[in-house]
Structures are given as structure tokens and as C-alpha cells.
Design an enzyme around this catalytic site. Structure first.
Site, PDB file in Angstrom:
ATOM      1  N   ASP A 383     -47.595 112.302 -20.177  1.00  0.00           N
ATOM      2  CA  ASP A 383     -49.026 112.208 -20.939  1.00  0.00           C
ATOM      3  C   ASP A 383     -49.838 113.599 -20.482  1.00  0.00           C
ATOM      4  O   ASP A 383     -49.671 113.995 -19.236  1.00  0.00           O
ATOM      5  CB  ASP A 383     -49.497 111.066 -20.808  1.00  0.00           C
ATOM      6  CG  ASP A 383     -50.729 110.844 -21.779  1.00  0.00           C
ATOM      7  OD1 ASP A 383     -50.944 111.558 -22.784  1.00  0.00           O
ATOM      8  OD2 ASP A 383     -51.841 110.281 -21.285  1.00  0.00           O
ATOM      9  N   ASP A 731     -51.208 106.761 -19.009  1.00  0.00           N
ATOM     10  CA  ASP A 731     -52.382 105.735 -18.458  1.00  0.00           C
ATOM     11  C   ASP A 731     -52.859 104.822 -19.418  1.00  0.00           C
ATOM     12  O   ASP A 731     -53.579 103.895 -19.130  1.00  0.00           O
ATOM     13  CB  ASP A 731     -53.316 106.613 -17.987  1.00  0.00           C
ATOM     14  CG  ASP A 731     -53.937 107.747 -18.771  1.00  0.00           C
ATOM     15  OD1 ASP A 731     -53.532 107.761 -19.922  1.00  0.00           O
ATOM     16  OD2 ASP A 731     -54.870 108.275 -18.356  1.00  0.00           O
ATOM     17  N   ASP A 735     -49.593 104.429 -24.194  1.00  0.00           N
ATOM     18  CA  ASP A 735     -48.172 104.916 -23.548  1.00  0.00           C
ATOM     19  C   ASP A 735     -47.100 103.576 -23.218  1.00  0.00           C
ATOM     20  O   ASP A 735     -46.350 103.890 -22.942  1.00  0.00           O
ATOM     21  CB  ASP A 735     -48.756 105.565 -22.443  1.00  0.00           C
ATOM     22  CG  ASP A 735     -49.607 106.763 -22.492  1.00  0.00           C
ATOM     23  OD1 ASP A 735     -49.284 107.507 -23.554  1.00  0.00           O
ATOM     24  OD2 ASP A 735     -50.535 107.051 -21.659  1.00  0.00           O
TER      25      ASP A 735
END
Length: 1061
Positions: A383, A731, A735
Site C-alpha cells: 500500500d 494498514d 487492505d
């Protein structure tokens, strides 16, 4: 949840590309159409009867509780392993045989029961550990429920209910949202009560800043980030006040879909690469054991089944049940010998030690097998927001006006966090701030509602991230006349500005004018207007510009173009720009004293936001800043390390494409001048791509922007299908499904949501991408060490099998009983195998490409080496048994001290016919304090009398395995180059193992259980003489291995490359 009903509000939210025809796209309809569709008016809300009816149709607004796996199923799953099944079968058979022996009584009764009980104990401990690990798997779903709002302010039957339990909301409810509220369901914004509403939804969508909401409809096929008129369950209102219409509840919300995806991903969890290899090995072992058992029975069938030929046909069969069970026991001994019973315990210990090492490097491992999986990671899907970047807005550039019209000054601002002491402003006139810079500092400090405070070791922001970044900038600029702001209060300079100028009114930000203004009252009593906002909009409403010395001159076209060019340059570098302006002459507010002065005409002006544009006109422009969510300092080097280690990095983010591309160029995922048109796609573009796998196979880094949770899952799924071992970092809530699906999910410890942490296999305590790279190196080292001890244990087991096979093939008495083999496998082999986990890592461990997950644990060459070693172990253990019976001296060592009688090899091989030998007698012999006499039955010399020979065999086996552990220090490097003391733990472990062996030899009670006797010094010299050659044999094999390594590895690498293509 979400059961039944074809009602008007019912819909399955499957995403814009796969929506059901019955779905009502509230985001693409105007407010009036939405009210009609859900049969509700915003002023009145739903009636009690309508609420009851809809509750029956849609159920409560809560996430489903999936039924967990039953404890019985978990227990059964622990036995779904080939090695465990073989062990279980061996334990049951040996228990039955022990029972049979026990009925006859005698000394062997205790010994016989030790073996099955120890095996059962191993299986029980293994099952308990497995159940404990698996029962933790579904905690991610529980954490998701914590995100849900508990209460909501709802309008029903014309009345406002301020604290209705959020689970009682139904589609069609009218809900009021204010600053700080957690959104209780997916809702369509009906009207804004404040001029703006901003929602922090980054944890769901991946956007790096709060999103402004609107009542205007958007296109039907818009992605989740583009639905500006929708607010989503679990997100937080950071600014404003609005009225909304509930469109989705429970499992039909966006967060409900994430819940379903996590559950689905948890159902698809695969075994780790190592577990797959061990299962394959277990299946091979089953086959080998089956073949060897069959061979042993075929070789010895003559001893328990005999017949005579009459007229060419076999007749008069004779069957000996006692002999049959004896050879059945040999088959069980084979099974015990072939299975490395200590392997599960040693692997668990090694992985646990690995997790401790990783914890010291800030990588907290939640699931033990993840340590090994890290070592063969081939792709890291990361990410962007919060992982590669700090997820803290920071000003990186400040542009002020020069000393004359048509000139600008530019300052680079260091720092990547909300810490005011993190970095400084380059070329800053410390203590000599001119009037223009002072005005920028004043506007940044006062036209601002954010705060920054120290929480533990980190500075955190409250309010809008961009405004917090401006306050940090003010602290770095310092206060006029001061040379340093020091390390005192985080916002000391901002507070000094607040004391000098008191804020008396706020002109809230709105989308049309794209600016925010405040009216301040200076200590001299003069009122002024301070404004910040979009640079283009401020320039349109500015007529003048302030120069360096504070003088004000008319804003000409050249200066305007110069400022716009500076704006363009900063925007193309993915900076978010804000301009600053002010106005000294505001006669309508000259006598206004703030909110309490409600009768003042100026107060009426402020009540109507449509007046704000006219108030903010004829402004004096002073400068602009560029802000961004900056990349972490250490990320660039970490990505270089990944490239060197053959690991590809893919960035998957919910943020917009331009910002993501700029960050990727800066951190080295892309080169500064690379053409990235084919390597940077939005999530939607990727889903529409004709050859998705082909796109993912491209070399180098890839970027996916505006990605939704399902896009992340699809990318991870396709990579895994292609044979990649995928590590996924993240986070946010968005996700979690991909974290669960990846081979190894890595969550952020500081900024990560509880959902992400619970769905992950590993948590980064410092949220640092570079920690992953260090953990991968540790994982590779641990795998190499595990390979060393797995080979060591397997080669030892091959030796045990060879020993039993040779015993049966030669027809001599059984050298070692199952309980002795179990002791060697579990206790004696355990410490050296564990110590091999401390082997120092290779220096070039992160310069080699990752191993493929389908790479063989045991190559044909390694198997050949250990068959040679195993054969020697078999020959040595059987040989020393034969030597004791047939020789009084061997290699100059005198063995006659105990007074035992010698027999010929022929007698030993045909000991079963002892009762038919005429005149056969043997003398008594001593072993420790005991004397063994065979006057009543000389044939007992081959049964109870074999105790000394059996002890010698066991001691040779232990000694060989200790020397063999030295061979396992390195696969090909000689002990002359890598001496034993490179791993002092191994030397200590060898001492422990020999100590344990001495314990069972010289403690009478234990010696009786294991059926052994103490040895004399000469007998120990014989043991060492027979055991030591194993080192010399392996040194020769290592030398051959080094000479042929280039030939052996060249062919497979080509074929694997071809396979990858």
C-alpha cells in the site's frame, strides 16, 4: 443479515462492474429520486410500522457472525497430515503389541508401553499447538465490528432521536451527522447544514486526505472514491454537519463487503511452502516405509510361515504367531525409525527463535510459519499511504514574493511528519523574517482549526491533516525576532500569533469559492481578513501583491502568470498547493466584536455563506505552499535492496494516479525518466485488461491506483496462481481481505487499524517498509538453517532404516528396539537439530534471487549423499553388533574384558535354529554391576544376552548422528573452512545430547526401561572408531558437490526460467 425480500431498498452491492440490475444506484440519482425510491421525506423520516417492516426484510444493521470451525473439526484437521497418520498407526500397533506382550508378563512390559505412550504424547502436544494457532484466525472479523458506530441521531415520525442504537437502522432512515461522528451505515447525503462536510475514509478507500462531500449526483459507474455524495459505514466525519438517507445496512455496506471478503479469504488459506514440501516428503516416506516393510516380511517369511511340497503343490503349512508378531514389531520399528518424530518440535523451536530475532528488528510475527514464507517472497504488494509514505501531510515547498514586482522566492522544507522539530527550512533567514514571510506565518497559524500534540513517542494531528501541516510549518519558520523556537511546546509560535491577533469570525470553506477566511482583531484594535485556499481562486479575487518589505503593489499579468507557473510546477510534482492572501480594509467589520455581537449588521452578513465571496474580494496575495504525504526516508534504499534480492515491488493504492506516480518515481519503483504508461494502471483499467497475468509478469515495479478492496484481492489471487509467493502490506480496513489472502499479510503497527492487524501474519512495530526487507533476509537465513537440520534429521533416519533393514536381511538378532529409536529421534537428535537453527547467515543472502516455492527441499544429489551416509550408518550400527559377537579385538581395541563368548557369523545369522545345535554353550559376561548367565538356556545369549551388543549399536548411532550434525553446518563447505566453532550452540547441543545418552546408560532405572547396559572405556573407543569415518565420507561427498555444482545448477535454472516465461 440481508435475507429475503424483493423490497425497494434491497440490493447486493457487488461493485460497479458486476452490479445486479435491481440495484438502486443512489449516488447517481438526485435527492428527490432517492426519497421517492425509499418512500421517505427527510423532514418526517420513517414511521414505526415501516421501520418494523424493513427490519424484518433487511435484518439488523450489523455484521454477520460466521460460525467458527467446531473444536471437533479442528482436532480432526490436526491429523490430516501424512507423517502424523503414520505415527498414529505406529502408536496403535505398538500399543496392541505391548498389550499382547504384557499378558505374558516379564521385564519387557514397562519398556513396551513407553513407546506408544511417548508417540501419543507427541501427537497430543502437536494437536494442541495446531488448534491454538487456528482458533486465532478469525479475530479480524471481530475487530471489524469494533469499527462500527454504536449510536446514531435519527429522524423518525417527525422527531429527532439522538441516541438510537445503530444496529436498529434500516434503509430509508434519515440520519444527522456532525463532526466526530462515526458513520453508522452507507448513506446518501441529502443536504449540507454547514457549508462543507469532510469525511476521513482513507482506511476504507486508501485516500491520503479527508474527502469533501456533496449532494450532487455522480455517474452511475463511478468507483468508490468518486462517490462524493455517499458516506460509508465505519468512516469518520472530520468537518461539518449534514443530513443523510440510509441506503445500505449490515452486510450490504462497503464495510460488510470487506467482512465477506475477509471471511472468503480465510476459507482459502493455503499451506506454507515448507508445509507443502513436508507433506510431499511424508507421502514419499509412506511409500518407502511400505516397500521396506514388505521387503522385510518377504525376506523373513520363512521364519514364521513354512510348508512342504507334496506332488508339486505346497501343503502342510506351519504358522508361528509369535514369530509373526516379532517381525510385525520390526515393521513398527521401521516406521518409528523412518519418521523424524522430533521434526515438528524442532521446526517450531527454530521458527520461534526466528520470531524473537525479527521482533528485535520491529517485525512482530503473529503466525509462526510466516517466518519461513518470508524467505521465499518473490513479490511485495505494498500500500502507498502510511507504508511507503508517512500518512502525515507535510509542507515540502514554500513560495513567497520577492523584493520587487515579478519576482518570487522559493524555500524547500525538510521533514516528513507532524514533528515540528523534524527538519528545517533550507536557506531560511533565521531571526530575520521579513514582512512577507511574517504574513504567511500569521495566516498559516490563525486561518487554521487543527492541532498537533505529542502522544508517547509520536506527534499526532487533530483536525484536517493539511491544516496540521501548516501549523508545523509555522513552528519551523519561527517567530519574528527569535533566533530559534527551541524544543519546548509543539505549537509555541502558533500560540504567540494567537495572542497577538484574536480570531473573532470564521468564513467556512465551501466548494464554490474553495477558500477559508478568518477575521482577526489585533492588539491595536484593527480588524483584518486572513484567507487561505486554492491558488487559482485566490488569484482571481486578488488585486494586489505584498512584496518582501511589506509594501503592497498592484498585481500585474506578468506576476499572475509567474505565480500560476509556479503552481503548475508544484502540481506536476504531485504537491497539493494552497495560497495565502489578506485584506486590511474591511469597514463593515470595523466595529464588530465576534459571535456575541448578534445584532451587528456584520453578523447577518456572516450567517449567509453566499456573501463570503464578496467579503473575500480585492485581496492582497502573499504566497503559496506545496504539501504532500511524503515518502519515508528509508524506503528508497529498501526498494533498491528488494531489486538486488530479486523481489519485485508493486504499489497498490486507493490514492489518485498522479500523486502515486510521483511518489513511485521518488522512491525508485520507477526511474525518473521511465515511460510508465504500460506499468501504471487504475484498478478499474486493470480489471478491464485483456491479459491481466501478462501485465503482472512485466519486469520491474508496477503501480495500481484508485484500487478498491476487490482489485487488491484479484491482483494477489492472480500472482499466487502464477506461482509467486506474495507478501501484501497495508494498514486500512480496505487492505484486510488482501492481507488475509496473501501468502504473508503484513500490517502497520502504529497507523494500522485493528482489522488489518488481525487479518495479518506479521505486524510492523515501526510501520517501516524497510523492516520488511530486513525480515525477508531473516526469513531466508531461517529457511537455510531449517534446510540444514531437516537434511540432518532425514539422513539420520535413513541410517536407522538401513540398520533395521540390514538386521532383517542378514537374519541376525534385532539390534535396536523401537523405544531406543524413538529416544534417538526425539531427544538425542533434538538439541543438535535446534542448534543448527543458529548457523550464521550467508553474507550474500540478500544478493541471491528468491527460491521458487516449488524448489525441491531435497535434490537428487542431496538424496544420493544422504543415502550414502545412511548406508554407512546402517553398516556401522549392524557392524558393531556383529563385531561384539564375533571378535575379541577390533582395530587394536581389546573387547574381551567383559568375558563374553564368541560365536561364528554363521551361528549369529542362524540364531533362530540355536535350539537344534549340539553342545552349544556360552560363558557368563559382566555389564556394569550385573552378571548375565545362560546356563539354563544358552539360546538366551541371542535374546536377553544381546543387551551389550544392542547398547553398542545404539551408542554408535548416537555418536554418528553427533558427527553428522557437524557435516550439516554447510551444504558444500568443508569443515576445514567452516569449523565447528562458527556455531558454538551446536557444540553445546552435542554435549547435551551425549550427556542425555550417558544418563540413560548409567542410571539403572532408565537403563532398564531402554534395555541397555553401561559401557567400558575400550567399548567407547570402539564406538568412536566406528562412528568417526562418517565425517571423512561426507567431506569427500562435499568435495564432489563443489566440483559439480556449476554443472548441477546450470540446467535447472534454464528450465525454471523457461517455465516462468
Amino acid at each position: 443479515m440481508g435475507k429475503g425480500g424483493q423490497d425497494y431498498g434491497k440490493r447486493e452491492m457487488l461493485g460497479p462492474d458486476s452490479r445486479d440490475d435491481n440495484v438502486f444506484p443512489a449516488w447517481s440519482k438526485d435527492v428527490h429520486e432517492c426519497e421517492e425510491e425509499y418512500r421517505v421525506k427527510r423532514e418526517v423520516g420513517l414511521s414505526a410500522s415501516e421501520v418494523e417492516s424493513r427490519l424484518k426484510t433487511y435484518g439488523y444493521n450489523e455484521l454477520e457472525k460466521h460460525d467458527g470451525v467446531s473444536i471437533f473439526k479442528l482436532i480432526l484437521d490436526q491429523f490430516n497430515d501424512t507423517l502424523v497418520r503414520i505415527l498414529l498407526a505406529a502408536a496403535i500397533i505398538s500399543f496392541v503389541l505391548a498389550w499382547y506382550d504384557g499378558e505374558e508378563g516379564g521385564e519387557m512390559e514397562i519398556t513396551a508401553f513407553v513407546e506408544p505412550l511417548v508417540i501419543f504424547l507427541i501427537l497430543i502436544v502437536n494437536a494442541i499447538v495446531g488448534i491454538w494457532q487456528e482458533s486465532n484466525a478469525e479475530k479480524a472479523l471481530e475487530a471489524l465490528k469494533e469499527i462500527q458506530s454504536e449510536q446514531a441521531t435519527v429522524i423518525r415520525e417527525g422527531k429527532k432521536i439522538s441516541s438510537l442504537p445503530a444496529k436498529e437502522l434500516v434503509p430509508g432512515d434519515i440520519v444527522e451527522l456532525r463532526v466526530g461522528d462515526k458513520v453508522p451505515a452507507d448513506m446518501r447525503v441529502l443536504s449540507l447544514i454547514s457549508s462543507t462536510v469532510r469525511v476521513e475514509q482513507g482506511s476504507l478507500t486508501g485516500e491520503s486526505e479527508a474527502v469533501s462531500k456533496t449532494v450532487k449526483a455522480v455517474a452511475e459507474h463511478t468507483d468508490i472514491q468518486g462517490k462524493k455524495c455517499m458516506v460509508f459505514a465505519g468512516t469518520t466525519v472530520v468537518n461539518g454537519h449534514c443530513i443523510c438517507l440510509v441506503t445500505q445496512t449490515g452486510m450490504n455496506t462497503e464495510i460488510g463487503k470487506v467482512h465477506s471478503q475477509i471471511h472468503e479469504a480465510s476459507q482459502n488459506e493455503e499451506d506454507t511452502p515448507l508445509k507443502k514440501k513436508l507433506n510431499e516428503f511424508g507421502e514419499l516416506l509412506t511409500l518407502i516405509i511400505g516397500v521396506i516393510c514388505a521387503l522385510v516380511w518377504l525376506i523373513n517369511v520363512k521364519y514364521f510361515l513354512s510348508w512342504e511340497y507334496v506332488d508339486g503343490w505346497p501343503k502342510n503349512f506351519k504358522f508361528s504367531f509369535e514369530k509373526c508378531t516379532y517381525y510385525f514389531e520390526i515393521a513398527v520399528a521401521l516406521a518409528v525409525a523412518a519418521i523424524p518424530e522430533g521434526l515438528p518440535a524442532v521446526i517450531t523451536t527454530c521458527l520461534a527463535l526466528g520470531t524473537r530475532k525479527m521482533a528485535q528488528k520491529n517485525a512482530l510475527v503473529r503466525k509462526l510459519p510466516s517466518v519461513e514464507t518470508l524467505g521465499c517472497t518473490t513479490v511485495i504488494c505494498s500500500d502507498k499511504t502510511g507504508t511507503l509514505t508517512t500518512n502525515q501531510m507535510a509542507v515540502s515547498k514554500l513560495v513567497a514574493v520577492g523584493s520587487r514586482i515579478g519576482t518570487l522566492r522559493s524555500f524547500n522544507v525538510e521533514g516528513t511528519s507532524y514533528n515540528p522539530f523534524d527538519g528545517k527550512i533550507e536557506d531560511w533567514p533565521v531571526g530575520r523574517m521579513d514582512a512577507n514571510l511574517q504574513m504567511i506565518a500569521k495566516i498559516s497559524a490563525l486561518c487554521n482549526d487543527a492541532g498537533v500534540e505529542l502522544a508517547g513517542q509520536h506527534y499526532i494531528a487533530s483536525g484536517m491533516p493539511t491544516e496540521a501541516a501548516l501549523k508545523v510549518l509555522v513552528e519551523k519558520m519561527g517567530f519574528p525576532g527569535e533566533s530559534s523556537s527551541g524544543h519546548g511546546d509543539a505549537l509555541r509560535c502558533c500560540e504567540l500569533w494567537s495572542r497577538m491577533e484574536q480570531r473573532i469570525a470564521t468564513l467556512e470553506f465551501d466548494r464554490d469559492r474553495k477558500s477559508m477566511g478568518v477575521i482577526v482583531n489585533s492588539s491595536s484594535g484593527r480588524k483584518s481578513l486572513l484567507v487561505k485556499g486554492a491558488v487559482e481562486n485566490l488569484l482571481e479575487r486578488s488585486s494586489s501583491v505584498q512584496l518582501l518589505d511589506g509594501s503592497v503593489v498592484a498585481l500585474d499579468n506578468y506576476s499572475r502568470e509567474l505565480i500560476l507557473q509556479s503552481l503548475h510546477d508544484m502540481s506536476t510534482s504531485a504537491l497539493r498547493c494552497l495560497g495565502f492572501a489578506y485584506k486590511e480594509d474591511i469597514p463593515e467589520f470595523a466595529t464588530y466584536n465576534g459571535v456575541g455581537d448578534e445584532d451587528h449588521p456584520a453578523h447577518q452578513l456572516l450567517l449567509n455563506p453566499s456573501n463570503y465571496s464578496s467579503i473575500e474580494s480585492n485581496l492582497i496575495f502573499v504566497g503559496l505552499v506545496g504539501l504532500r504525504d511524503p515518502p519515508r526516508k528509508e524506503v528508497r534504499q529498501a526498494i533498491e535492496d528488494c531489486k538486488e534480492a530479486g523481489i519485485r515491488v508493486m504499489v497498490i493504492t486507493g490514492d489518485n494516479k498522479d500523486t502515486a506516480e510521483a511518489i513511485c518515481r521518488e522512491i525508485g519503483v520507477f526511474g525518473p525518466y521511465d515511460d510508465i504508461s504500460s506499468r501504471s494502471l487504475t484498478g478499474k483499467d486493470f480489471m478491464d485488461h485483456k491479459d491481466k497475468k501478462g501485465h503482472l509478469r512485466q519486469g520491474g515495479g508496477l503501480l495500481f491506483s484508485r484500487a478498491e478492496p476487490r482489485h487488491k484481492q484479484e491482483i494477489v489471487r492472480l500472482l499466487k496462481e502464477d506461482g509467486e509467493v506474495v507478501a501484501m502490506t497495508g494498514d486500512g480496513v480496505n487492505d484486510a481481505p488482501a492481507l488475509k489472502l496473501a501468502d504473508i499479510g503484513i500490517a502497520m503497527g502504529i497507523a494500522g487499524t485493528e482489522v488489518a492487524k488481525e487479518a495479518s501474519d506479521m505486524v510492523l512495530a515501526d510501520d517501516n517498509f524497510s523492516t520488511i526487507v530486513a525480515a525477508v533476509g531473516e526469513g531466508r537465513s531461517i529457511y537455510n538453517n531449517m534446510k540444514a537440520f531437516i537434511r540432518y534429521m532425514i539422513s539420520s533416519n535413513i541410517g536407522e532404516v538401513a540398520s533395521i533393514f540390514l538386521t532383517a536381511a542378514l537374519g541376525i538378532p534385532e539390534g535396536m528396539i523401537p523405544v531406543q529409536l524413538l529416544w534417538v529421534n526425539l531427544v538425542t537428535d533434538g538439541p543438535p537439530a535446534t542448534a543448527l537453527g543458529f548457523n550464521p547467515p550467508d553474507k550474500d543472502i540478500m544478493k541471491k534471487p528468491p527460491r521458487r516455492s516449488d524448489d525441491s527441499l531435497i535434490t537428487p544429489w542431496i538424496l544420493f549423499r544422504y543415502l550414502v551416509i545412511g548406508l554407512y550408518v546402517g553398516v556401522a550400527t549392524v557392524g558393531v553388533f556383529v563385531i561384539w559377537y564375533t571378535h575379541h579385538t577390533f582395530m587394536g581395541i581389546d573387547l574381551s574384558g567383559d568375558g563374553h563368548s564368541l560365536v561364528t557369523y554363521s551361528q549369529l545369522a542362524n540364531w533362530g535354529q540355536c535350539s537344534s545345535w549340539e553342545g552349544f554353550s556360552v560363558a557368563p559376561f559382566t555389564a556394569g554391576p550385573k552378571v548375565f548367565s545362560f546356563e539354563s538356556d544358552p539360546c538366551e545369549y541371542f535374546r536377553s544376552g544381546k543387551i551389550k551388543a544392542s547398547t553398542l549399536s545404539l551408542s554408535v548411532l548416537v555418536a554418528i548422528e553427533m558427527f553428522n550434525s557437524l557435516n550439516a553446518l554447510s551444504e558444500d563447505i568443508s569443515l576445514a573452512v567452516m569449523p565447528p566453532w562458527v556455531n558454538p550452540w551446536l557444540l553445546l547441543a552435542m554435549s547435551v545430547s551425549f550427556g542425555l545418552h550417558f544418563l540413560i546408560l548409567y542410571v539403572p532405572f532408565l537403563a532398564q526401561i531402554f534395555g541397555i547396559v553401561p559401557l567400558s572405556l575400550n567399548e567407547w573407543l570402539l564406538v568412536l572408531a566406528v562412528a568417526f569415518p562418517v565425517i571423512l565420507i561426507d567431506e569427500v561427498l562435499k568435495f564432489v558437490g563443489r566440483c559439480t555444482s556449476s554443472w548441477r545448477y546450470s540446467t535447472p535454472s534454464k528450465s525454471s526460467k523457461h517455465k516462468a516465461e
